[in-house]
Enzyme design. Structure first.
Site, PDB file in Angstrom:
ATOM      1  N   GLY A 172     -22.748  38.210  22.826  1.00  0.00           N
ATOM      2  CA  GLY A 172     -24.181  38.427  22.649  1.00  0.00           C
ATOM      3  C   GLY A 172     -24.879  38.511  23.992  1.00  0.00           C
ATOM      4  N   GLY A 173     -26.155  38.137  23.988  1.00  0.00           N
ATOM      5  CA  GLY A 173     -26.943  38.200  25.222  1.00  0.00           C
ATOM      6  C   GLY A 173     -26.367  37.346  26.335  1.00  0.00           C
ATOM      7  N   GLY A 407     -18.846  67.773  50.110  1.00  0.00           N
ATOM      8  CA  GLY A 407     -19.804  66.671  50.016  1.00  0.00           C
ATOM      9  C   GLY A 407     -19.116  65.330  50.160  1.00  0.00           C
ATOM     10  N   ALA A 408     -17.858  65.283  49.706  1.00  0.00           N
ATOM     11  CA  ALA A 408     -17.127  64.018  49.770  1.00  0.00           C
ATOM     12  C   ALA A 408     -16.939  63.579  51.220  1.00  0.00           C
ATOM     13  CB  ALA A 408     -15.797  64.146  49.055  1.00  0.00           C
TER      14      ALA A 408
HETATM   15  C1  HXC Z   1     -23.978  26.194  17.339  1.00  0.00           C
HETATM   16  C2  HXC Z   1     -21.741  26.622  17.404  1.00  0.00           C
HETATM   17  C3  HXC Z   1     -21.984  27.962  17.779  1.00  0.00           C
HETATM   18  C4  HXC Z   1     -23.343  28.361  17.918  1.00  0.00           C
HETATM   19  C5  HXC Z   1     -19.877  27.666  17.701  1.00  0.00           C
HETATM   20  N1  HXC Z   1     -20.420  26.490  17.375  1.00  0.00           N
HETATM   21  N2  HXC Z   1     -20.819  28.571  17.944  1.00  0.00           N
HETATM   22  N3  HXC Z   1     -22.732  25.760  17.193  1.00  0.00           N
HETATM   23  N4  HXC Z   1     -24.298  27.436  17.707  1.00  0.00           N
HETATM   24  N5  HXC Z   1     -23.642  29.590  18.323  1.00  0.00           N
HETATM   25  C6  HXC Z   1     -19.738  25.259  17.045  1.00  0.00           C
HETATM   26  C7  HXC Z   1     -18.976  25.317  15.749  1.00  0.00           C
HETATM   27  O1  HXC Z   1     -19.816  25.008  14.672  1.00  0.00           O
HETATM   28  C8  HXC Z   1     -17.922  24.241  15.971  1.00  0.00           C
HETATM   29  O2  HXC Z   1     -18.535  22.985  15.778  1.00  0.00           O
HETATM   30  C9  HXC Z   1     -17.627  24.358  17.455  1.00  0.00           C
HETATM   31  O3  HXC Z   1     -18.755  25.024  18.028  1.00  0.00           O
HETATM   32  C10 HXC Z   1     -16.396  25.152  17.749  1.00  0.00           C
HETATM   33  O4  HXC Z   1     -16.484  26.387  17.073  1.00  0.00           O
HETATM   34  P1  HXC Z   1     -15.307  26.931  16.126  1.00  0.00           P
HETATM   35  O5  HXC Z   1     -15.885  28.003  15.297  1.00  0.00           O
HETATM   36  O6  HXC Z   1     -14.652  25.794  15.428  1.00  0.00           O
HETATM   37  O7  HXC Z   1     -14.294  27.479  17.201  1.00  0.00           O
HETATM   38  P2  HXC Z   1     -13.409  28.796  17.134  1.00  0.00           P
HETATM   39  O8  HXC Z   1     -12.698  28.871  15.817  1.00  0.00           O
HETATM   40  O9  HXC Z   1     -12.580  28.769  18.367  1.00  0.00           O
HETATM   41  O10 HXC Z   1     -14.424  30.020  17.210  1.00  0.00           O
HETATM   42  C11 HXC Z   1     -15.217  30.220  18.336  1.00  0.00           C
HETATM   43  C12 HXC Z   1     -16.286  31.301  18.067  1.00  0.00           C
HETATM   44  C13 HXC Z   1     -17.097  30.951  16.787  1.00  0.00           C
HETATM   45  C14 HXC Z   1     -15.595  32.654  17.896  1.00  0.00           C
HETATM   46  C15 HXC Z   1     -17.175  31.369  19.323  1.00  0.00           C
HETATM   47  O11 HXC Z   1     -17.499  29.599  16.885  1.00  0.00           O
HETATM   48  C16 HXC Z   1     -18.291  31.819  16.629  1.00  0.00           C
HETATM   49  O12 HXC Z   1     -18.201  32.976  16.194  1.00  0.00           O
HETATM   50  N6  HXC Z   1     -19.465  31.263  16.917  1.00  0.00           N
HETATM   51  C17 HXC Z   1     -20.729  31.954  16.729  1.00  0.00           C
HETATM   52  C18 HXC Z   1     -20.904  32.923  17.861  1.00  0.00           C
HETATM   53  C19 HXC Z   1     -22.270  33.565  17.813  1.00  0.00           C
HETATM   54  O13 HXC Z   1     -22.562  34.358  16.938  1.00  0.00           O
HETATM   55  N7  HXC Z   1     -23.129  33.080  18.705  1.00  0.00           N
HETATM   56  C20 HXC Z   1     -24.452  33.572  18.828  1.00  0.00           C
HETATM   57  C21 HXC Z   1     -24.302  34.857  19.638  1.00  0.00           C
HETATM   58  S1  HXC Z   1     -25.835  35.529  20.046  1.00  0.00           S
HETATM   59  P3  HXC Z   1     -17.731  21.746  15.158  1.00  0.00           P
HETATM   60  O14 HXC Z   1     -18.746  20.668  15.087  1.00  0.00           O
HETATM   61  O15 HXC Z   1     -17.193  22.194  13.849  1.00  0.00           O
HETATM   62  O16 HXC Z   1     -16.654  21.474  16.126  1.00  0.00           O
HETATM   63  C22 HXC Z   1     -26.194  34.801  21.437  1.00  0.00           C
HETATM   64  C23 HXC Z   1     -27.504  35.248  21.940  1.00  0.00           C
HETATM   65  C24 HXC Z   1     -27.680  34.863  23.339  1.00  0.00           C
HETATM   66  O17 HXC Z   1     -25.500  34.048  21.966  1.00  0.00           O
HETATM   67  C25 HXC Z   1     -28.965  35.496  23.745  1.00  0.00           C
HETATM   68  C26 HXC Z   1     -29.204  35.378  25.184  1.00  0.00           C
HETATM   69  C27 HXC Z   1     -30.392  36.229  25.551  1.00  0.00           C
END
Ligand code: HXC
Length: 512
Positions: A172-173, A407-408
């Protein structure tokens, strides 16, 4: 009233809890995935016993989704400072064992504090990324945290080196902080970066792609050019960061660090006398020249897997770091195209930011023809490399090893755009275009085959040499290939006190 013992035990306990992060189970899961924890990574990266942790006891302030009952010291981010080869660096590392290393308001503030301090004292920042992205429970506060970091990345750009290691998810971001730093390193099959993941892509464009194909280390090292280095595992990546740091100054007011030179500066290399084939259409490997010339044959290549028709990287000459930009005749004849121009331009600008002299090895037949290149903007992208070389005020030394056409020729750090010392090997070919093309245009099919061959030979003898350019002073000296090393070291010494500044302005307008 607590006894001294109790007071210290309380601190000990808090430190123990902070160091435990998400707990033994989560640490085991991290290890099983072939990854180190945030703290293990930092300790491996830095010189032994130099890490000083900051904000170890910070916790988040979220009260939604029951988060107020779920706090862990450090809040999923380890920050602090330490040393690499005895030099100060700041580090932040996302701790995946705590809330998936996600970005909270509190841990974004920790990163900002470290970055602000790094700017204050002029030291590099190294970010170790391994995170699920924005912490969903914190909503816009998390986004604010990211944006605070983005802003600092840009303010720090060109002031202190910023390095991003991607050691797990970065989606993501969140990708935009690394994207605005100077170098991105990724671990093969264990790290990935993308703006939108496979699931979203499937819904929107119906494309099916795995995480690794979409945003793995080799995708970004070969296809997108987003990443600069690919490592086999965490440990190798961290060692690459250390090596990279050895070429860089701590900030833009310093010169890069000199090392004692253990390689004879007068060393000549006879093999270079014959490295350029007598047939001008035959390729050869430019890296043979680069390694033969560099101190201890050590060349640290940047983006080795991308746009291989141009080579970029760091070496030392007489103990002093230099940035090397070189055409690679062994790949696409060393032609300049969109990707190689962008790769070269970014590297040139990095070196110029941080006072690293530029050595250019040139063997370029010209720009790549084709609708693909034109439609995709070779005009503006090619201009990036030209702009970057023109703008660079660090010492610029050029060696034409063979072809320097059209040019290069102008683009590749020629005399006319500020080249300080310009050498050519005697087999240099410096002209508007190659003999065949020139004769075809000049005589437009009016010559017999025999006469045409004669005209080509005549053009080759007259123009496809370095001597016209040498007569005009565009080339300072025609050198023997075997003496390239000492010639470059002499030129660097000559330019040691070069002080050139471009006209004052807010900033230039590089074609983007
Ligand atoms: C809160 C989160 C989280 C999130 C993961 N966790 N992502 N908690 N916010 N975004 C937590 C899970 O609930 C879990 O907690 C622990 O972190 C580990 O994650 P798992 O899923 O068990 O690990 P894994 O199977 O290795 O998968 C990792 C992952 C997956 C692929 C990253 O967690 C995932 O898809 N997360 C969401 C990613 C996402 O969509 N993020 C937002 C992106 S947008 P517990 O307590 O069970 O251990 C973004 C915008 C940024 O980031 C903008 C900036 C401008």
């Amino acid at each position: 009233m607590h006894t001294h013992e109790e007071t210290y035990r309380q601190l000990e306990e808090k430190n123990r809890l902070a160091e435990l992060g998400g707990g033994a189970d989560k640490i085991e899961k991290q290890h099983k995935a072939g990854r180190l924890t945030a703290r293990e990574r930092i300790l491996m990266l830095l010189d032994p016993n130099t890490f000083v942790e900051m904000d170890k006891l910070v916790t988040h302030r979220c009260k939604d989704f029951g988060m107020e009952k779920n706090k862990i010291y450090g809040d999923g981010m380890v920050t602090g400072y330490g040393k690499i080869d005895g030099r100060l660096v700041f580090v932040f590392a996302q701790d995946f064992t705590v809330f998936g290393g996600t970005m909270s308001r509190a841990n974004a503030e920790k990163v900002c504090k470290a970055m602000d301090m790094a700017m204050k004292v002029g030291a590099p920042v190294i970010g170790l990324n391994d995170s699920g992205g924005a912490r969903i429970q914190e909503g816009v506060e998390s986004l604010a945290g990211y944006a605070d970091i983005f802003y600092r990345n840009v303010m720090a750009s060109g002031v202190i080196p910023q390095i991003s290691a991607i050691l797990g998810p970065c989606a993501g971001g969140a990708v935009y902080s690394p994207a605005m730093t100077d170098f991105i390193l990724m671990v093969k099959e264990s790290s990935y970066m993308f703006v939108t993941g496979p699931e979203v892509i499937k819904t929107v464009t119906h494309e099916e792609v795995t995480m690794d194909e979409l945003g793995g280390a080799m995708t970004h090292n070969t296809k997108s050019g987003v990443a600069n280095f690919a490592a086999e595992n965490d440990e190798q990546l961290l060692m690459m960061v250390r090596e990279l740091m050895s070429f860089l100054p701590s900030n833009n007011m310093e010169d890069p660090p000199t090392q004692p030179c253990t390689d004879d500066i007068m060393r000549q290399d006879e093999s270079l006398q014959t490295v350029i084939p007598t047939d001008p259409n035959k390729p050869y490997d430019m890296k043979e020249i680069i390694t033969a010339v560099a101190d201890n044959r050590n060349f640290f290549e940047v983006m080795p897997h991308y746009a291989m028709n141009i080579i970029t990287g760091f070496a030392r000459l007489g103990g002093k770091p230099v940035g090397i930009v070189a055409n690679q005749p062994a790949y696409l004849a060393g032609v300049l195209d969109i990707n190689s121009a962008i790769k070269g331009a970014r590297f040139v600008r990095f070196c110029d930011c941080f006072n690293i002299p530029l050595i250019t090895f040139e063997d370029v037949p010209g720009f790549l023809p084709g609708t693909n290149q034109e439609y995709n903007g070779i005009i503006k992208h090619g201009a990036k490399l030209l702009y970057a070389f023109c703008e660079a005020t660090v010492p610029k030394i050029t060696v034409i090893t063979r072809k320097a056409y059209g040019g290069a020729y102008c683009v590749m750090s020629s005399k006319h755009i500020g080249g300080d010392v310009n050498y050519s090997y005697p087999m240099g070919e410096i002209a508007v275009m190659g003999p065949e093309g020139a004769v075809n245009i000049l005589h437009k099919g009016k010559l017999s085959e025999e006469k045409r061959a004669e005209a080509v030979e005549h053009y080759r003898d007259t123009f496809a040499s370095p001597y016209k350019a040498a007569e005009l002073g565009y080339i300072d000296e025609i050198i023997y290939p075997k003496e390239t090393r000492i010639k470059l070291i002499q030129a660097l010494e000559l330019m040691q006190n070069k002080s050139k500044t471009n006209p004052p302005k807010k900033h230039g307008n590089i074609p983007l």
